[in-house]
Scaffold this active site. Structure first.
Site, PDB file in Angstrom:
ATOM      1  N   CYS A   1       0.993  -1.486   0.044  1.00  0.00           N
ATOM      2  CA  CYS A   1      -0.163  -0.221  -0.084  1.00  0.00           C
ATOM      3  C   CYS A   1       1.204   1.427  -0.257  1.00  0.00           C
ATOM      4  O   CYS A   1       1.827   1.521  -1.338  1.00  0.00           O
ATOM      5  CB  CYS A   1      -1.224   0.017   1.544  1.00  0.00           C
ATOM      6  SG  CYS A   1      -2.452   0.710   1.373  1.00  0.00           S
TER       7      CYS A   1
ATOM      8  N   HIS B   1      -3.329  -5.382   1.045  1.00  0.00           N
ATOM      9  CA  HIS B   1      -3.795  -5.802   2.350  1.00  0.00           C
ATOM     10  C   HIS B   1      -3.575  -7.109   2.576  1.00  0.00           C
ATOM     11  O   HIS B   1      -4.607  -7.601   1.673  1.00  0.00           O
ATOM     12  CB  HIS B   1      -4.219  -5.006   2.998  1.00  0.00           C
ATOM     13  CG  HIS B   1      -4.046  -3.046   3.059  1.00  0.00           C
ATOM     14  ND1 HIS B   1      -2.228  -2.967   3.673  1.00  0.00           N
ATOM     15  CD2 HIS B   1      -3.914  -2.283   2.843  1.00  0.00           C
ATOM     16  CE1 HIS B   1      -2.361  -1.275   3.812  1.00  0.00           C
ATOM     17  NE2 HIS B   1      -3.399  -1.451   3.163  1.00  0.00           N
TER      18      HIS B   1
END
Length: 482
Positions: free
Chosen positions: A324, A421
């Site tokens: 991310c 994630h």
């Protein structure tokens, strides 16, 4: 409602155990946290974002997480500002005073979310935030007693004896409550006791005599209990016996550090979080985690000397994975023309991937399935990010999500970046990624199984040390029509 005398008193764990204990009795039960402040979050079935403790509690109830379970989520972006997420969606960024001014309006949305849950479930297990005795935050409170009084529910007060001063903490908390709030406290639970509980008997008798409140249970310290942490970073230092070493910079605004849990739970793998002023040790894999303020955390990496460390790590054959915000840092540039994460501007990236990122106000919230590229190993994960990344290295994606690719890989295959994630959560995906780094993992615990075992252990502990049926009966009596 489960409230704590302090942060990290164990209210999340107690609430999770109660959710499972009530579900065992065939009840339709759901979790609720009116206001949460956390950088670790989960994507809900309705495309929203809530704190991870409510996602774990939803699992304890046998439910998919829903944005109604945590209607107000605050994600700090700096020491004095936070992103305000309401019913799963980003509303605005506010400083502390600005948020205080909004609380009255947010109270109506929080109560509406609670009503929607109450219409579908027999029991709501609500969790407080911080302490109900923060007298400076009492005005328009929606996190603790303000909520309990609004919906007229009984309260359990949890205190952590491992910190010391448990009776002073309990008595002090009760003394700072109003008369009506104090009457709402059904009893207290003492958490994390080590040793012979009979040694506490004189103190328990004194406490009940002094306050009139019963001690409903003394819960033991549960060694090795695994639940996904929401706030605190459980640091696991690499040991000499580790076969495979993972180093993670402990970014000031690190988000979703639970991405590293599955690696840390893998036998033979040691994960070290390296904070400010600490020298990162030699590693096989470096993971750049997510960040709530990417450009600020990138500047921190530079001040701490990480660019030179990463270059040396790669020169000696190591691998780097960015997750991310960490993925965005690996590129050549991060543009934030609209000031999405602070002051508008651009930052030079680490230059380890040929990609650039443009931050945008809209947030991507997706639960995804796909396969790892090129292994075609099935994977699952979720996206929580603000920005779009493009460049030549995206032609070598990390994952194929069916409708689109995700991520980027360097030409030599040793630098990977992805928006996903939970990348390491699946045992088979973890095995494939570790194999790329030259480590053959023979035993790969399933994180979901470990979480389920932790929930069951919590419920068993509560069943043993707390009269759940009496608690349930008194709760129903207190909520009976008057």
């Amino acid at each position: 409602m489960v409230q704590g005398c302090t942060s990290d008193a164990g209210k999340s764990a107690v609430a999770t155990g109660l959710c499972r204990a009530f579900r065992r009795r065939g009840l339709r039960v759901a979790p609720f946290k009116p206001q949460n402040m956390a950088l670790n979050s989960a994507v809900t079935v309705d495309g929203g974002e809530i704190g991870r403790s409510q996602a774990a509690q939803a699992a304890a109830c046998g439910l998919e997480p829903h944005s109604d379970m945590n209607p107000v989520l605050l994600k700090p972006t700096a020491d004095r500002t936070a992103q305000v997420i309401v019913c799963g969606q980003v509303r605005e960024d506010l400083d502390a005073r600005g948020y205080q001014a909004r609380k009255r309006a947010l109270r109506a949305e929080m109560l509406a979310a609670h009503r929607r849950l109450a219409a579908r479930y027999e029991i709501i297990v609500a969790e407080g935030a911080g302490s109900p005795a923060e007298v400076n935050l009492r005005a328009d409170d929606i996190a603790n007693m303000g909520f309990a009084e609004a919906v007229d529910c009984p309260v359990l007060l949890v205190a952590d004896i491992d910190r010391g001063g448990v009776f002073a903490t309990l008595v002090g908390t009760l003394e700072l409550l109003s008369e009506s709030e104090r009457a709402r406290v059904q009893g207290v639970i003492i958490n994390r006791f080590r040793g012979d509980p009979s040694l506490l008997d004189p103190g328990l008798a004194w406490f009940t005599g002094y306050t009139g409140k019963p001690v409903l249970g003394v819960l033991p310290w549960l060694e090795g209990l695994y639940l996904e942490a929401e706030d605190s970073l459980a640091r696991r230092d690499a040991t000499a016996e580790a076969d495979f070493r993972v180093v993670v910079p402990a970014l000031p605004r690190m988000s979703n550090h639970t991405d590293l849990d599955a690696l840390a739970l893998t036998p033979g793998v040691a994960v070290s979080f390296v904070g400010p002023g600490q020298h990162p040790p030699a590693a096989d894999l470096v993971v750049l985690p997510g960040s709530k303020h990417v450009r600020a955390d990138l500047a921190w990496l530079r001040r701490e000397g990480w660019p030179a460390y990463l270059q040396r790590h790669l020169r000696y054959g190591g691998t780097v994975i960015g997750l991310c915000g960490g993925y965005q840092m690996l590129g050549e540039r991060i543009d934030d023309p609209d000031g999405v994460e602070g002051e508008a501007g651009s930052s030079e990236g680490l230059g380890l991937l040929e990609v650039t990122t443009r931050l945008r106000a809209s947030k991507h919230l997706h639960r995804v399935r796909g396969q790892l590229v090129p292994e075609t190993t099935a994977l699952t994960g979720y996206e929580i990010h603000m920005g779009e990344t493009d460049g030549p290295d995206t032609l070598r994606p990390v994952a194929d999500l069916g409708s689109r690719p995700d991520g980027a890989t360097s030409a030599d295959g040793r630098v990977l970046g992805t928006y996903l994630h939970g990348l390491f959560d699946s045992p088979e995906t973890r095995r494939a990624l570790l194999a790329r780094c030259g480590f053959e993992a023979f035993e790969l615990p399933d994180q979901a199984d470990l979480r389920e075992a932790g929930i069951e252990r919590l419920a068993d502990t509560l069943e043993q040390h707390v009269d759940i049926d009496a608690l349930l009966a008194s709760s129903r009596q207190s909520q009976a029509p008057r």
